[in-house]
Motif scaffolding. Structure first.
Motif: not given
Length: 257
Positions: A26-31
């Motif tokens: 999704a191109g969203a980095p996970r914290g």
């Protein structure tokens, strides 16, 4: 204190790869927040060096974003204010040592999540703490009775189903309904009556003298660990000033119990 790779570094790398893979499409980095083991010995890095090494692994992993550190602890000593601040402050300082070392390594730390219901006022004295994890205060539990600014808001109601002798009553609350990992539940009145046993069939109430409880009479139990009580119920009855005010559904509690 300490250095080198965290124990189980290969496992940590594997977990990191799975986390990164989950966020990458999704191109969203996970914290990622690293847990610091301050005293419980059940999870988390065991030293400042391990915290820094793991933070570096997270920073280097594609799809992950390092966010900060967290810790969880319990009070071992007395519940008076002086001891809470001394013991709780010591645990919080260990988490902050990790935070400072990670920052000294050139990695930004946005989150420091620590403190509990018994250290909410302790954690508030540390500007570096960004989140206080207290949750027990919402319902309270018997071991936290020393926190007098909070009050009990969770009870399990039962009814007397048998009177085997004048000083004993059997109630219809089994251990499945309340849990007892930290000892028997506590009866909320009358004085001189206590819970002396609980199993999968019901609860035994015993008195110093003849009991006034009769068949069908209600009674209320206070839990010694609210979280293992809460996850056993699908529905809660909200009562204010002796009147039912709201029925609270909990469909997402899980199906363990």
């Amino acid at each position: 204190a300490g250095g080198g790779a965290p124990p189980g570094a290969g496992h940590a790398d594997g977990q990191g790869a799975r986390l990164a893979g989950g966020g990458a499409p999704a191109g969203a980095p996970r914290g990622v927040v690293i847990e610091v083991d301050t005293m419980m010995g059940r999870a988390g890095v065991r030293s400042v060096g391990q915290a820094v090494a793991l933070a570096r692994r997270v920073v280097a992993a594609p799809g992950l974003r390092f966010r900060g550190v967290m810790s969880h602890q319990v009070l071992r000593g007395a519940g008076d204010r002086a001891n809470r601040f001394a013991e709780g402050g010591g645990y919080i300082e260990r988490a902050l040592e990790a935070r400072r070392a990670i920052e000294d390594a050139g990695i930004a730390v946005d989150i420091v999540s620590t403190g509990e219901s018994w250290t909410y006022d302790v954690a508030a004295t540390y500007p570096e703490v960004t989140e206080i994890e207290g949750g027990t205060y919402v319902f309270l539990e018997v071991p936290y009775a020393y926190m007098r600014e909070f009050r009990y808001a969770l009870r399990v109601m039962g009814r007397v189903v048998a009177r085997p002798d004048p000083r004993t009553a059997i109630g219809d609350v089994p251990i499945d309904a309340i849990g007892a990992p930290n000892g028997l539940p506590t009866l909320e009145g009358p004085d001189g009556v206590a819970v002396t046993a609980i199993d999968h069939h019901g609860v035994v109430l015993s008195g110093d003298a003849d009991l006034s409880l009769g068949i069908g009479d209600p009674f209320f139990l206070l839990t010694h660990q609210q979280d293992v009580t809460v996850n056993r119920w699908d529905r809660y009855v909200g009562v204010r000033d002796g009147r039912v005010e709201r029925i609270i559904e909990a469909p997402a509690r899980g199906c363990v119990h």
